[in-house]
Design a protein around this motif. Structure first.
Motif, short mmCIF file in Angstrom:
data_model
loop_
_atom_site.label_atom_id
_atom_site.label_comp_id
_atom_site.label_asym_id
_atom_site.label_seq_id
_atom_site.Cartn_x
_atom_site.Cartn_y
_atom_site.Cartn_z
N PRO A 106 20.15 60.34 59.09
CA PRO A 106 20.07 61.57 59.89
C PRO A 106 21.28 62.48 59.70
O PRO A 106 21.16 63.70 59.77
N GLN A 107 22.45 61.90 59.47
CA GLN A 107 23.64 62.70 59.24
C GLN A 107 23.49 63.52 57.95
O GLN A 107 23.86 64.70 57.91
N SER A 110 20.77 66.29 58.55
CA SER A 110 21.19 67.39 59.43
C SER A 110 21.97 68.47 58.69
O SER A 110 22.05 69.60 59.15
N ARG A 111 22.54 68.15 57.54
CA ARG A 111 23.26 69.15 56.76
C ARG A 111 22.32 70.24 56.22
O ARG A 111 22.76 71.35 55.92
N HIS A 113 18.80 70.51 57.55
CA HIS A 113 17.75 70.86 58.50
C HIS A 113 18.26 71.13 59.91
O HIS A 113 17.46 71.25 60.84
N GLU A 115 21.80 70.56 62.77
CA GLU A 115 22.42 69.49 63.53
C GLU A 115 21.59 69.09 64.74
O GLU A 115 21.64 67.95 65.19
N ARG A 116 20.81 70.01 65.29
CA ARG A 116 20.02 69.70 66.48
C ARG A 116 18.97 68.63 66.22
O ARG A 116 18.52 67.95 67.16
N MET A 117 18.54 68.48 64.99
CA MET A 117 17.51 67.49 64.66
C MET A 117 18.08 66.09 64.44
O MET A 117 17.33 65.12 64.33
N ARG A 118 19.38 65.99 64.40
CA ARG A 118 20.01 64.70 64.06
C ARG A 118 19.70 63.62 65.10
O ARG A 118 19.36 62.49 64.75
N LYS A 119 19.81 63.96 66.37
CA LYS A 119 19.58 62.97 67.42
C LYS A 119 18.12 62.53 67.47
O LYS A 119 17.83 61.35 67.66
N ASP A 337 25.23 58.71 65.38
CA ASP A 337 24.40 59.88 65.65
C ASP A 337 24.11 60.13 67.12
O ASP A 337 23.96 61.28 67.53
N GLY A 410 12.79 70.58 60.78
CA GLY A 410 12.87 70.35 62.22
C GLY A 410 11.51 70.04 62.82
O GLY A 410 11.36 69.12 63.64
#
Length: 461
Positions: A106-107, A110-111, A113, A115-119, A337, A410
């Motif tokens: 996910p890290q 997120s670069r 797509h 950062e909000r989608m990482r969690k 994450d 996302g």
């Protein structure tokens, strides 16, 4: 319950030796980075050991013999697909992933797509791995209960203690060492048992005499669509599981990460062929046997007690290695994450270890309170959650880079796993949950690219 002294001696010595090597061979673990990424110092063999330590488990051995008992050569799809997946990982993904210097999938995603989608990606992928951990504890409990006359809960508790010991002490360095030790013993057992089974069956001529060409000697013995579906599922599963890619992240450089994945591509597929020989012989000699017992029964009836003891130790370590690797993947995902925090190296290490221990204890709790069977009923969601959440966003990030659609990624991360859960809990049977989730993911990316194009056209007017 096994009472043969030779069996018990070989089993206990082999288990003790493998666990000692896994713990002592991990070296000093002084920080969270050492624990989750081996300090990014792993060589090619340690990388391959970490991958195979999780990927090569009960499905590659007991499961392959079971499917061969039922369908013949088409049982090869799991180990063959695992090898092809590692080949894809080594040729196309290892270099960009290792260069990124990230700790989790996910890290990396997120670069590209957002950062909000990482969690969200972390939550769904961790849940998918967690479900599989429960299945491994149940499998380990079944082995211990059958060997020592324990209840399933007592066996699961014993398996949990072993998994906790390996994971808490060793982390990623221990996973690499355990994977190599486990592979050595599995090869020793599967080659020895497989060759013995092939000889007992009368060789190639004996098998051809008792089994028709189709379906027993066809890769598509239980259906062309089903075989290709298993292959795609295996490819998606390897690409989408934190544990396998975490091994690449731990490599000392790009070359070590790539070579580690390619070593796996060479070593994993042959294991399946020896399992197939065992499954076919047991079908030939005991057609009324419960298919799940093909490999264990062969070891007990046709090999010496000492060899059988080594075999059962290898099978238990296979389960422990898979559970340990998955637990490490869940813990790393949660730490990096979902619960990211700033602290010194010692506190970061303690936090990583506590998260892995909480994961193991929670999985054991489900087993002890008879919720393990309910979780097993959802086990088909494990691959779907991981694959639908991470596969296409990861591939888009690797192959398209900045040309990917953050909006599409996302939407995919949010709606594809929800579609998997909805299908899995409904009566829809036209397609596996994983493929429904991948379809939703494709549609999400398509919608994202269309919106990006319309937005770009509007700005250029």
């Amino acid at each position: 319950m096994q009472t043969d002294p030779g069996f018990l001696f070989a089993f206990l010595i082999a288990m003790g030796g493998m666990l000692w090597l896994a713990v002592a061979g991990s070296g000093r673990v002084n920080s969270g980075a050492d624990f989750s990424l081996a300090g990014r110092r792993a060589g090619p063999w340690k990388v391959s050991g970490a991958i195979m330590g999780t990927l090569v488990g009960g499905a590659s051995t007991v499961g392959t013999a079971q499917l061969a008992f039922l369908f013949g050569l088409s049982a090869w799809w799991f180990t063959l697909g695992a090898g092809l997946a590692c080949l894809f990982l080594g040729l196309f993904l290892a270099v960009p992933l290792r260069r990124s210097e990230v700790e989790t999938i996910p890290q990396f995603i997120s670069r590209y797509h957002g950062e909000r989608m990482r969690k969200a990606a972390s939550l769904f992928s961790a849940l998918g791995m967690f479900i599989h951990i429960v299945a491994q504890l149940l499998a380990g409990g079944a082995i211990l209960s059958s060997l020592f006359g324990l209840s399933l809960k007592q066996g699961a508790l014993g398996a949990t203690v072993i998994v906790a010991l390996v994971t808490w002490r060793g982390g990623m360095p221990g996973a690499g060492t355990l994977g190599l030790v486990k592979l050595f013993f599995l090869y020793l057992i599967m080659v020895g048992a497989g060759m013995a089974a092939f000889d007992l069956s009368g060789g190639w001529s004996g098998l051809r005499q008792d089994f028709p060409e189709f379906p027993w000697f066809s890769l598509f013995g239980y259906g062309r669509a089903e075989g290709l579906s298993d292959l795609v599922s295996m490819l998606v599963g390897v690409v989408s599981t934190q544990t396998y890619l975490q091994a690449v992240f731990s490599a000392r450089d790009v070359r070590a990460g790539r070579r580690g994945a390619l070593i796996c591509a060479v070593l994993i597929p042959p294991l399946g062929l020896f399992g197939i020989a065992i499954g076919l012989f047991m079908r030939q000699s005991a057609p009324g046997l419960d298919s799940a017992r093909a490999l264990p029964q062969f070891l007990l009836e046709h090999m010496s007690p000492t060899f059988a003891g080594l075999g059962f130790a290898a099978l238990l370590i296979a389960v422990v290695g898979t559970a340990s690797g998955l637990t490490l993947g869940v813990g790393t995902t949660l730490k990096s994450d979902l619960f990211a925090r700033v602290g010194d190296q010692r506190s970061d290490l303690r936090f990583a270890r506590v998260l892995t221990l909480v994961t193991i204890v929670l999985a054991l709790t489900l087993v002890l309170f008879n919720l393990g069977s309910a979780i097993m009923a959802w086990s088909f969601l494990s691959m779907g959650l991981r694959g639908a959440t991470l596969c296409l966003p990861l591939l888009a990030a690797v192959f398209l880079g900045d040309r990917t659609s953050p909006l599409g990624g996302g939407l995919s991360i949010l709606f594809a796993p929800l579609a998997v859960v909805a299908v899995g809990l409904s009566d829809f049977t036209q397609a596996p949950p994983l493929f429904v989730g991948l379809g939703v993911s494709v549609c999400a990316f398509g919608a994202g690219f269309l919106c990006d194009r319309f937005r770009s056209a509007g700005l250029n007017r």
